[in-house]
Design an enzyme around this catalytic site. Structure first.
Site, PDB file in Angstrom:
ATOM      1  CG  LEU A 167      22.717 -37.396  49.238  1.00 39.88           C
ATOM      2  CD1 LEU A 167      23.169 -36.126  49.343  1.00 39.88           C
ATOM      3  CD2 LEU A 167      22.292 -38.062  50.475  1.00 39.88           C
ATOM      4  CG  HIS A 168      20.515 -42.771  44.513  1.00 36.83           C
ATOM      5  ND1 HIS A 168      21.644 -43.768  44.657  1.00 36.83           N
ATOM      6  CD2 HIS A 168      20.058 -43.188  43.594  1.00 36.83           C
ATOM      7  CE1 HIS A 168      21.826 -44.609  43.810  1.00 36.83           C
ATOM      8  NE2 HIS A 168      20.615 -44.514  43.174  1.00 36.83           N
TER       9      HIS A 168
END
Ligand code: SF4
Ligand code: SF4
Ligand code: SF4
Lengths: 321, 228
Positions: B182-183
């Site tokens: 996600l990051h």
């Protein structure tokens, strides 16, 4: 074709022979999903340990050290007969001594149990092992560690319901009783069984061993051990090392032999649902991001954004000047 | 008085076309990449032991024994580097009321209606989520990891404890890999972000678009500070 040996007593044949435990005889192989089914079924073997006949001489322990050429450190007396104090990477089997007062008779009973790998039909060690082929199970029931594939992670230690495998601090590989697979493979019984002077340890086909156990149990019952029985725990689908216990209703009195061993639910969860759901989760996250990255519209900074910023900084700059 | 949660030491604006805003100093960037590299190596070596179909990854490290040996050490590196980071960033990542407002307009975030979103400080709720979940998961991973680092701490925990530690370690690892994805994804989707961790700076437009409150605070700090 040579099949499993039927006894540990006979002397080895003198003519050279081929090993009958080969890659083709594997029914399970750690971290391997597509194992071809074995071409033949070897007769299941078993070692039967009659606790009531054991005199605690430790001949089996010595024979095991001798045959496997391990080099256990000189023991230390920690106040009881069990020596060494625990299984080690160099001591695959161990007589565990328990002084137990029978509450019914008020007699002190000296319980001696030969501890070591039980060669479970459903081996937790193998289930937990992450290294392909580091633990194998043969169609005759022997569970064996293949050291060249072992990575020393110790997962087998967590998987085993009997607390058996030990990881060497020297070569970082897991060790335990092999059921003398290298002897059984060429028609001989285990070294410990061969050495036992009272024949408290006997070896043969699993079926023969069960029959033999029946006789022993009948005998023990006739002598007043009404709870005598065979320890072949169903929680791990039976074992290829079995005990005749005079108090089979409470195995735990024999130095914490588990009453109802089974692979821990925690290990089952870790090696089951976590493994599959986890992989799916990570896969979806990765695939989803890539997909959205390809088809979605990226969030770009616009020209106006830059202009706004320039104006803002300018305004403030003027204020300072 | 500049709100602590908005501006951090080292943050500064440089006028020009475009405006350049310093976001991370060299120390923070080096540390970030140490953390990132460790996390990737940990994921690869951990995944190798997580699922048989990924065991081949051990080859990257020179075999199973080496993978098993170095994985925990990389974990120690990650733990240290992340927590150096943590103490620099935690204040700016404290949750504020606006974060709820921002999150509640999720569809506007996705549709990129930036103007319907509240003005934000140095970090938005998504970044804060990543920060705190990384913090929590790394703590869980180091504690459970030591519980199963049998080469040195084998005697310290009972087998039953180790079984739970294994399970917790595996689940936390799956989660942190998802958070990591996600990051990385957010950093790429939001164009202009990556340079904050390479060159250390972003453009004024980027700051205006995503962290306007932070940009305003920086700009007014210039006004308040000595003239250049
Ligand atoms: S220590 Fe060896 S045998 Fe035990 S689980 Fe790890 S790789 Fe398998
Ligand atoms: S007793 Fe332990 S080490 Fe032996 S086969 Fe069963 S699970 Fe494996
Ligand atoms: S079967 Fe062989 S390896 Fe196992 S305890 Fe007996 S002698 Fe040792």
């Amino acid at each position: 074709m040579m099949d499993s040996p039927r006894t540990a007593i006979s002397n080895p044949p003198v003519q050279p022979m081929e090993s009958n435990l080969t890659e083709r005889d594997l029914v399970r192989r750690s971290a391997t999903s597509s194992l071809p089914p074995p071409e033949r079924q070897l007769t299941p073997v078993a070692k039967l340990i009659d606790v009531s006949k054991c005199i605690g001489c430790k001949a089996c322990q010595s024979a095991c050290v001798e045959w496997n050429d391990t080099d256990p450190a000189v023991g230390e007396n920690v106040g009881y007969y069990t020596n060494p104090n625990d299984l080690t990477p160099d001591m695959f089997t161990l007589m565990r001594f328990t002084e137990w007062v029978n509450p019914e008779t008020d007699n002190l009973e000296w319980l001696i149990r030969k501890d070591g790998c039980m060669h479970c039909a459903d081996p937790g060690c193998l289930k937990a092992c992450p290294a392909p082929g580091a633990i194998v199970q043969y169609s005759n029931g022997i569970v064996d560690f293949v050291h060249e594939n072992c990575i020393g992670c110790g997962y087998c230690v967590k998987g085993c319901p009997f607390n058996i495998p030990r990881i060497s601090k020297v070569d970082h590989k897991a060790y335990k009783c092999t059921l003398c697979s290298d002897r059984v493979a060429v028609g001989q019984g285990p070294a410990c069984a061969k050495a036992c002077p009272t024949k408290a340890i006997v070896f043969g086909t699993k079926e023969d061993m069960k029959k033999h156990a029946e006789e022993r149990i009948t005998d023990l019952k006739s002598r007043g051990y009404k709870n005598a029985g065979l320890y072949d725990p169903p929680g791990v689908n039976g074992t290829h090392v079995m005990y005749v216990l005079h108090h089979n209703d409470k195995p735990h009195i024999y130095a914490d032999l588990p009453d109802n061993p089974h692979i821990s639910r925690v290990v089952e969860t870790w090696k089951g649902v976590t493994k599959y759901v986890g992989l799916a989760f990570m896969g979806l996250a990765a695939a989803g991001s890539v997909l959205h990255g390809v088809i979605g519209k990226p969030n770009r900074v616009s020209e106006e954004d830059e202009e706004h910023a320039e104006k803002l900084v300018e305004r403030n700059g003027r204020g300072a000047g | 008085m500049i709100d602590d949660s908005l501006v951090q030491p080292g943050d500064a604006v440089h006028p020009g076309k475009p405006v350049i805003v310093d976001r991370y100093g060299p120390g923070a960037r080096i540390n970030h990449w140490i953390t990132a590299t460790s996390l990737i190596l940990l994921a690869l070596s951990g995944l190798a032991l997580f699922h048989p179909s990924l065991f081949f990854l051990t080859a990257l490290f020179g075999g199973g024994q080496v993978t098993r040996t170095i994985h925990p050490w990389i974990g120690v590196v990650l733990f240290i580097s992340f927590f150096v980071f943590f103490f620099q960033l935690w204040r700016a990542n404290l949750w504020v009321r606006n974060d709820f407002v921002w999150l509640s307009r999720f569809t506007d975030i996705i549709k990129q209606n930036e103007d319907r979103l509240p003005e934000l400080g140095k970090y938005n709720a998504g970044q804060k989520f990543i920060f705190w979940s990384m913090t929590g998961l790394i703590l869980v991973l180091i504690v459970s990891g030591i519980g199963i680092w049998d080469q040195y701490f084998g005697e310290a925990t009972a087998i039953e404890t180790k079984r739970y530690a294994m399970l917790v370690h595996a689940i936390a690892a799956v989660l942190i890999i998802c958070v990591f994805i996600l990051h990385v994804y957010a950093g790429i989707w939001t164009r202009g972000t990556l340079r904050a961790m390479t060159r250390g700076s972003v453009t004024g437009g980027w700051a205006w678009r995503h962290h306007r409150k932070w940009l305003r605070a920086l700009a007014s700090q210039r006004k308040a500070g000595p003239a250049e």
